[in-house]
Design an enzyme around this catalytic site. Sequence first.
Site, PDB file in Angstrom:
ATOM      1  N   TYR A 199       0.855  -1.186   0.000  1.00 36.11           N
ATOM      2  CA  TYR A 199       0.000   0.000   0.000  1.00 36.11           C
ATOM      3  C   TYR A 199       0.893   1.239   0.000  1.00 36.11           C
ATOM      4  O   TYR A 199       1.611   1.503   0.966  1.00 36.11           O
ATOM      5  CB  TYR A 199      -0.898   0.036   1.233  1.00 36.11           C
ATOM      6  CG  TYR A 199      -2.047  -0.953   1.244  1.00 36.11           C
ATOM      7  CD1 TYR A 199      -2.326  -1.770   0.156  1.00 36.11           C
ATOM      8  CD2 TYR A 199      -2.859  -1.066   2.360  1.00 36.11           C
ATOM      9  CE1 TYR A 199      -3.378  -2.654   0.187  1.00 36.11           C
ATOM     10  CE2 TYR A 199      -3.930  -1.958   2.393  1.00 36.11           C
ATOM     11  CZ  TYR A 199      -4.176  -2.754   1.302  1.00 36.11           C
ATOM     12  OH  TYR A 199      -5.225  -3.642   1.328  1.00 36.11           O
ATOM     13  N   PHE A 204     -14.332  -4.111  -0.505  1.00 37.15           N
ATOM     14  CA  PHE A 204     -15.338  -3.535  -1.407  1.00 37.15           C
ATOM     15  C   PHE A 204     -16.734  -3.688  -0.790  1.00 37.15           C
ATOM     16  O   PHE A 204     -17.651  -4.246  -1.401  1.00 37.15           O
ATOM     17  CB  PHE A 204     -15.295  -4.170  -2.794  1.00 37.15           C
ATOM     18  CG  PHE A 204     -13.971  -4.081  -3.495  1.00 37.15           C
ATOM     19  CD1 PHE A 204     -13.067  -3.075  -3.193  1.00 37.15           C
ATOM     20  CD2 PHE A 204     -13.623  -5.013  -4.473  1.00 37.15           C
ATOM     21  CE1 PHE A 204     -11.844  -2.999  -3.834  1.00 37.15           C
ATOM     22  CE2 PHE A 204     -12.402  -4.933  -5.130  1.00 37.15           C
ATOM     23  CZ  PHE A 204     -11.505  -3.933  -4.811  1.00 37.15           C
ATOM     24  N   PRO A 205     -16.924  -3.240   0.452  1.00 37.19           N
ATOM     25  CA  PRO A 205     -18.176  -3.497   1.167  1.00 37.19           C
ATOM     26  C   PRO A 205     -19.381  -2.757   0.618  1.00 37.19           C
ATOM     27  O   PRO A 205     -20.513  -3.039   1.029  1.00 37.19           O
ATOM     28  CB  PRO A 205     -17.861  -3.032   2.586  1.00 37.19           C
ATOM     29  CG  PRO A 205     -16.824  -1.967   2.405  1.00 37.19           C
ATOM     30  CD  PRO A 205     -15.981  -2.451   1.272  1.00 37.19           C
ATOM     31  N   LEU A 206     -19.147  -1.815  -0.296  1.00 33.41           N
ATOM     32  CA  LEU A 206     -20.262  -1.148  -0.963  1.00 33.41           C
ATOM     33  C   LEU A 206     -20.312  -1.484  -2.448  1.00 33.41           C
ATOM     34  O   LEU A 206     -21.062  -0.887  -3.202  1.00 33.41           O
ATOM     35  CB  LEU A 206     -20.157   0.377  -0.779  1.00 33.41           C
ATOM     36  CG  LEU A 206     -20.239   0.865   0.662  1.00 33.41           C
ATOM     37  CD1 LEU A 206     -20.052   2.380   0.737  1.00 33.41           C
ATOM     38  CD2 LEU A 206     -21.566   0.463   1.299  1.00 33.41           C
ATOM     39  N   GLY A 207     -19.516  -2.490  -2.858  1.00 36.92           N
ATOM     40  CA  GLY A 207     -19.477  -2.870  -4.260  1.00 36.92           C
ATOM     41  C   GLY A 207     -18.838  -1.785  -5.104  1.00 36.92           C
ATOM     42  O   GLY A 207     -18.248  -0.826  -4.609  1.00 36.92           O
ATOM     43  N   GLY A 208     -18.951  -1.955  -6.430  1.00 33.70           N
ATOM     44  CA  GLY A 208     -18.600  -0.882  -7.351  1.00 33.70           C
ATOM     45  C   GLY A 208     -17.158  -0.450  -7.391  1.00 33.70           C
ATOM     46  O   GLY A 208     -16.849   0.630  -7.893  1.00 33.70           O
ATOM     47  N   PRO A 249     -15.033  -0.751 -12.528  1.00 34.19           N
ATOM     48  CA  PRO A 249     -16.073  -0.404 -13.505  1.00 34.19           C
ATOM     49  C   PRO A 249     -16.867  -1.653 -13.896  1.00 34.19           C
ATOM     50  O   PRO A 249     -16.307  -2.716 -14.127  1.00 34.19           O
ATOM     51  CB  PRO A 249     -15.272   0.143 -14.690  1.00 34.19           C
ATOM     52  CG  PRO A 249     -13.988   0.633 -14.086  1.00 34.19           C
ATOM     53  CD  PRO A 249     -13.685  -0.315 -12.968  1.00 34.19           C
TER      54      PRO A 249
END
Length: 306
Positions: free
Chosen positions: A54, A209-213, A216
């Site tokens: 990171y 990615f707990p909210l997705g998206g 692309p």
Amino acid sequence: MTTRTASLADRAVFRIGYGALQLERLRDRREEAVALLRRAVELGVDHVDTAEFYGFGFVNDVIREALRPEDDVLVVTKVGAEPDPGGRLPLRLAQRPEQLRAGVEDNLRSLGVDRLAVVNLRRLDTGPGLRPEGDQVVDLDDQLAVMTALRDEGKIGAIGLSSVTLAGLRRALPAGIVCVQNAYSVVSRDDEDMLRLCAAEGIAWVPFFPLGGAFPGLPKATDEPSVHAVAESLGVTPSQVGLAWLLHHAPNVLLIPGTADVARLEANMAVGGITLDASALSTLDGIESRSGEVPIGRPETARPGS
């Protein structure tokens, strides 16, 4: 929520931690990065997720400066990739056993510790993103052998898995897995069987990615009308609803939302106080899961989680 804490590596931690990937956005504002992490601790964060790759070591360096022994923060890191500043993506896979060992040594050095509490082996067998090819296709048993050896040597306290399949997790259970990190959200729920297995085995489920998206073409929780409707009824944001659903969905879920903004950090931590009643949960549970493979690309760096 039935409890404000859950178990990770035989330790009770607050169910909302901090994913440190976003700290790399503050590379030119180091003091802000340190202050953000200090604020997270003030708000109750006692579980931080990081990796040597990171920010090419910057994030671990900030963690080393910001966290103090008396904070008693459980730092979880990962191996399986390494920096690749000149590549199409800023990292490349490092799946071979000797690379995993080198990754552990790199994290020990950059964090300034003699032992890493938890290290996630990032397999990349499932979910969006890179897939191993050539000499990076390594048998899971060979990887677990070096991870358990590192644990026996005292360099690792516990082993986690990331981007793993259900079959892979079942193979790995005898090694003593303490957490699983897979892409998972209210709009991407392919891993329900694995989540149930983790709950039965006392393994923490730590969705990234707990909210997705994040890539692309992937669905976003914050694009769902049902999420907006619940958010409006509660007077909170759609992002907060997406995170709160995860906490309500299973008791072994730990969140690691990431941000470089103090206001968003505070909003993420406030999710622990959101209660979803039976009606709200029914509405959110009814959202269609639209998971699927997407072309490999660079994730959206502003998306919470890592």
